[in-house]
Design a protein around this motif. Structure first.
Motif, PDB file in Angstrom:
ATOM      1  N   PHE A 182     -67.274 -29.799 -79.353  1.00 39.65           N
ATOM      2  CA  PHE A 182     -66.349 -29.222 -78.384  1.00 39.65           C
ATOM      3  C   PHE A 182     -65.314 -28.408 -79.151  1.00 39.65           C
ATOM      4  O   PHE A 182     -64.686 -28.906 -80.083  1.00 39.65           O
ATOM      5  N   VAL A 183     -65.191 -27.136 -78.767  1.00 32.77           N
ATOM      6  CA  VAL A 183     -64.319 -26.233 -79.510  1.00 32.77           C
ATOM      7  C   VAL A 183     -63.218 -25.685 -78.613  1.00 32.77           C
ATOM      8  O   VAL A 183     -63.379 -25.570 -77.393  1.00 32.77           O
ATOM      9  N   ILE A 184     -62.129 -25.332 -79.255  1.00 40.69           N
ATOM     10  CA  ILE A 184     -60.984 -24.775 -78.551  1.00 40.69           C
ATOM     11  C   ILE A 184     -60.433 -23.609 -79.354  1.00 40.69           C
ATOM     12  O   ILE A 184     -60.710 -23.478 -80.552  1.00 40.69           O
ATOM     13  N   GLY A 185     -59.622 -22.802 -78.688  1.00 42.02           N
ATOM     14  CA  GLY A 185     -58.975 -21.676 -79.352  1.00 42.02           C
ATOM     15  C   GLY A 185     -59.698 -20.371 -79.092  1.00 42.02           C
ATOM     16  O   GLY A 185     -60.817 -20.351 -78.594  1.00 42.02           O
ATOM     17  N   TYR A 186     -59.035 -19.251 -79.393  1.00 40.12           N
ATOM     18  CA  TYR A 186     -59.566 -17.910 -79.170  1.00 40.12           C
ATOM     19  C   TYR A 186     -60.104 -17.814 -77.732  1.00 40.12           C
ATOM     20  O   TYR A 186     -61.189 -17.325 -77.482  1.00 40.12           O
ATOM     21  N   GLY A 187     -59.322 -18.305 -76.799  1.00 43.54           N
ATOM     22  CA  GLY A 187     -59.674 -18.238 -75.373  1.00 43.54           C
ATOM     23  C   GLY A 187     -60.184 -19.536 -74.807  1.00 43.54           C
ATOM     24  O   GLY A 187     -60.077 -19.785 -73.606  1.00 43.54           O
ATOM     25  N   MET A 188     -60.747 -20.366 -75.656  1.00 40.98           N
ATOM     26  CA  MET A 188     -61.385 -21.585 -75.133  1.00 40.98           C
ATOM     27  C   MET A 188     -60.381 -22.731 -75.031  1.00 40.98           C
ATOM     28  O   MET A 188     -59.504 -22.873 -75.875  1.00 40.98           O
ATOM     29  N   ASP A 189     -60.547 -23.507 -73.981  1.00 42.63           N
ATOM     30  CA  ASP A 189     -59.520 -24.488 -73.638  1.00 42.63           C
ATOM     31  C   ASP A 189     -60.031 -25.914 -73.624  1.00 42.63           C
ATOM     32  O   ASP A 189     -61.238 -26.167 -73.538  1.00 42.63           O
ATOM     33  N   TYR A 190     -59.086 -26.819 -73.668  1.00 43.05           N
ATOM     34  CA  TYR A 190     -59.322 -28.181 -73.212  1.00 43.05           C
ATOM     35  C   TYR A 190     -58.260 -28.425 -72.151  1.00 43.05           C
ATOM     36  O   TYR A 190     -57.057 -28.362 -72.454  1.00 43.05           O
ATOM     37  N   ALA A 191     -58.683 -28.624 -70.896  1.00 45.24           N
ATOM     38  CA  ALA A 191     -57.749 -28.820 -69.777  1.00 45.24           C
ATOM     39  C   ALA A 191     -56.665 -27.733 -69.771  1.00 45.24           C
ATOM     40  O   ALA A 191     -55.469 -28.015 -69.648  1.00 45.24           O
ATOM     41  N   GLU A 192     -57.104 -26.486 -69.955  1.00 48.40           N
ATOM     42  CA  GLU A 192     -56.261 -25.274 -69.894  1.00 48.40           C
ATOM     43  C   GLU A 192     -55.370 -25.071 -71.123  1.00 48.40           C
ATOM     44  O   GLU A 192     -54.687 -24.057 -71.212  1.00 48.40           O
ATOM     45  N   ARG A 193     -55.395 -25.969 -72.068  1.00 49.94           N
ATOM     46  CA  ARG A 193     -54.536 -25.805 -73.253  1.00 49.94           C
ATOM     47  C   ARG A 193     -55.338 -25.212 -74.419  1.00 49.94           C
ATOM     48  O   ARG A 193     -56.558 -25.199 -74.401  1.00 49.94           O
ATOM     49  N   TYR A 194     -54.629 -24.747 -75.391  1.00 51.64           N
ATOM     50  CA  TYR A 194     -55.168 -24.276 -76.689  1.00 51.64           C
ATOM     51  C   TYR A 194     -55.834 -22.897 -76.634  1.00 51.64           C
ATOM     52  O   TYR A 194     -56.370 -22.444 -77.636  1.00 51.64           O
ATOM     53  N   ARG A 195     -55.805 -22.219 -75.494  1.00 49.90           N
ATOM     54  CA  ARG A 195     -56.485 -20.908 -75.424  1.00 49.90           C
ATOM     55  C   ARG A 195     -55.886 -19.921 -76.410  1.00 49.90           C
ATOM     56  O   ARG A 195     -56.555 -18.996 -76.847  1.00 49.90           O
ATOM     57  N   ASN A 196     -54.617 -20.080 -76.728  1.00 50.01           N
ATOM     58  CA  ASN A 196     -53.955 -19.086 -77.578  1.00 50.01           C
ATOM     59  C   ASN A 196     -54.034 -19.394 -79.069  1.00 50.01           C
ATOM     60  O   ASN A 196     -53.433 -18.685 -79.866  1.00 50.01           O
ATOM     61  N   LEU A 197     -54.776 -20.411 -79.457  1.00 50.19           N
ATOM     62  CA  LEU A 197     -54.972 -20.607 -80.899  1.00 50.19           C
ATOM     63  C   LEU A 197     -55.749 -19.414 -81.454  1.00 50.19           C
ATOM     64  O   LEU A 197     -56.753 -19.005 -80.870  1.00 50.19           O
ATOM     65  N   PRO A 198     -55.320 -18.868 -82.572  1.00 53.03           N
ATOM     66  CA  PRO A 198     -56.010 -17.675 -83.102  1.00 53.03           C
ATOM     67  C   PRO A 198     -57.352 -17.966 -83.752  1.00 53.03           C
ATOM     68  O   PRO A 198     -58.154 -17.061 -83.926  1.00 53.03           O
ATOM     69  N   ASP A 199     -57.592 -19.211 -84.137  1.00 52.19           N
ATOM     70  CA  ASP A 199     -58.862 -19.590 -84.751  1.00 52.19           C
ATOM     71  C   ASP A 199     -59.657 -20.451 -83.772  1.00 52.19           C
ATOM     72  O   ASP A 199     -59.102 -21.005 -82.823  1.00 52.19           O
ATOM     73  N   ILE A 200     -60.964 -20.570 -84.020  1.00 56.99           N
ATOM     74  CA  ILE A 200     -61.780 -21.488 -83.223  1.00 56.99           C
ATOM     75  C   ILE A 200     -61.782 -22.831 -83.941  1.00 56.99           C
ATOM     76  O   ILE A 200     -62.185 -22.915 -85.108  1.00 56.99           O
ATOM     77  N   CYS A 201     -61.298 -23.845 -83.245  1.00 54.24           N
ATOM     78  CA  CYS A 201     -61.125 -25.162 -83.853  1.00 54.24           C
ATOM     79  C   CYS A 201     -62.009 -26.191 -83.164  1.00 54.24           C
ATOM     80  O   CYS A 201     -62.419 -26.017 -82.016  1.00 54.24           O
ATOM     81  N   ILE A 202     -62.256 -27.261 -83.877  1.00 56.73           N
ATOM     82  CA  ILE A 202     -63.067 -28.356 -83.338  1.00 56.73           C
ATOM     83  C   ILE A 202     -62.149 -29.403 -82.737  1.00 56.73           C
ATOM     84  O   ILE A 202     -61.198 -29.844 -83.388  1.00 56.73           O
ATOM     85  N   MET A 203     -62.446 -29.768 -81.498  1.00 56.37           N
ATOM     86  CA  MET A 203     -61.717 -30.888 -80.905  1.00 56.37           C
ATOM     87  C   MET A 203     -62.615 -32.117 -81.011  1.00 56.37           C
ATOM     88  O   MET A 203     -63.634 -32.216 -80.342  1.00 56.37           O
ATOM     89  N   ALA A 204     -62.209 -32.994 -81.881  1.00 54.24           N
ATOM     90  CA  ALA A 204     -63.014 -34.196 -82.107  1.00 54.24           C
ATOM     91  C   ALA A 204     -62.828 -35.166 -80.943  1.00 54.24           C
ATOM     92  O   ALA A 204     -61.783 -35.160 -80.301  1.00 54.24           O
ATOM     93  N   PRO A 205     -63.834 -35.987 -80.671  1.00 50.15           N
ATOM     94  CA  PRO A 205     -63.703 -36.978 -79.607  1.00 50.15           C
ATOM     95  C   PRO A 205     -62.459 -37.833 -79.837  1.00 50.15           C
ATOM     96  O   PRO A 205     -62.201 -38.277 -80.947  1.00 50.15           O
ATOM     97  N   GLY A 206     -61.680 -38.000 -78.779  1.00 51.55           N
ATOM     98  CA  GLY A 206     -60.479 -38.829 -78.880  1.00 51.55           C
ATOM     99  C   GLY A 206     -59.273 -38.100 -79.419  1.00 51.55           C
ATOM    100  O   GLY A 206     -58.188 -38.651 -79.513  1.00 51.55           O
ATOM    101  N   GLN A 207     -59.444 -36.799 -79.755  1.00 53.17           N
ATOM    102  CA  GLN A 207     -58.338 -36.054 -80.355  1.00 53.17           C
ATOM    103  C   GLN A 207     -57.367 -35.513 -79.301  1.00 53.17           C
ATOM    104  O   GLN A 207     -56.222 -35.226 -79.608  1.00 53.17           O
ATOM    105  N   ALA A 208     -57.855 -35.306 -78.068  1.00 53.90           N
ATOM    106  CA  ALA A 208     -57.011 -34.710 -77.027  1.00 53.90           C
ATOM    107  C   ALA A 208     -55.855 -35.646 -76.693  1.00 53.90           C
ATOM    108  O   ALA A 208     -56.036 -36.848 -76.613  1.00 53.90           O
ATOM    109  N   GLU A 209     -54.673 -35.039 -76.507  1.00 49.08           N
ATOM    110  CA  GLU A 209     -53.507 -35.857 -76.134  1.00 49.08           C
ATOM    111  C   GLU A 209     -53.451 -36.019 -74.631  1.00 49.08           C
ATOM    112  O   GLU A 209     -53.741 -35.108 -73.906  1.00 49.08           O
TER     113      GLU A 209
END
Ligand code: IMP
Ligand code: MG
Length: 209
Positions: A182-209
């Protein structure tokens, strides 16, 4: 997949442990951390790949016009960058879809919640998407756009997760093929957050706040 010129590799075993052996032929390099998140593709790697995709799309257009249709909201940064790498007479349109249920994964039924503004009949259309996952969204959009009889209909996706596919669909242009992460950033979200991260990052299981 594509070659990278910078960054130190994180051990591939980390990603393989998370994703299984089917991911073995996919890129498994992350460079660093960003706000405590593992970076899968840095802004520089994204920029280089998007430029290559734009050059390929330019060649394939052969001087013809293009309508780029972004799938809101995740594809907005990709469309903005990709469009500036395409040398052609291009216009933008956007659609929005909802796939029932919030959270991190699309859940099944897809419906259009914002339609096209302009007709696409007889035009060269490029659907621009952030990530091709189960394929439900793009299979649905392809079906309804084909009913408008475009001259050509192609798909550009920044990321592709082939191991997650439910619908039989491929993109014509793929930035990076990735394992089941599951990835976030550069437009991609988790529950609408993180879209504005400039890099594509990995959201590890259990990492979401
Ligand atoms: P599909 O219909 O399953 O192909 O899903 C497409 C949509 O699901 C994408 O456009 C994203 O909005 C969302 N999605 C799928 N995987 C991820 C991910 O790893 N991070 C963020 N969004 C994702
Ligand atoms: Mg999307």
């Amino acid at each position: 997949m594509t070659g990278f010129t910078s960054g130190s590799a994180i051990p591939c075993s980390i990603l393989h442990r998370r994703t299984g052996p089917e991911s073995r032929d996919t890129v498994c390099m992350a460079t660093t951390t960003y706000q405590g998140l593992e970076v899968l593709y840095s802004r520089q790697q994204i920029a280089e790949r998007v430029a290559e995709m734009g050059a390929q799309i330019t060649r394939d257009l052969n001087g013809e016009r293009l309508v780029m249709i972004g799938v809101l909201k995740g594809a907005a940064p990709f469309l903005a960058d990709l469009s500036r790498s395409i040398q052609a007479d291009a216009t933008f349109d956007f659609v929005a879809v909802s796939s029932y249920g919030k959270g991190s994964r699309s859940s099944g039924a897809v419906k259009l919640i914002k339609d096209l503004d302009e007709p696409i009949e007889g035009k060269n259309v490029l659907i621009v998407e952030d990530i091709l996952d189960t394929g439900l969204t793009l299979a649905y959009l392809r079906k309804i756009f084909l009913q408008h009889h475009p001259k050509t209909l192609r798909i550009a996706t920044l990321l592709d997760k082939p191991s997650r596919r439910i619908e039989k669909i491929d993109a014509d242009y793929v930035g990076f093929s990735i394992p089941n992460l599951f990835v976030i950033g550069y437009g991609m979200d988790y529950a609408e957050r993180y879209r504005n991260l400039p890099d594509i990052c990995i959201m590890a299981p259990g990492q979401a706040e």
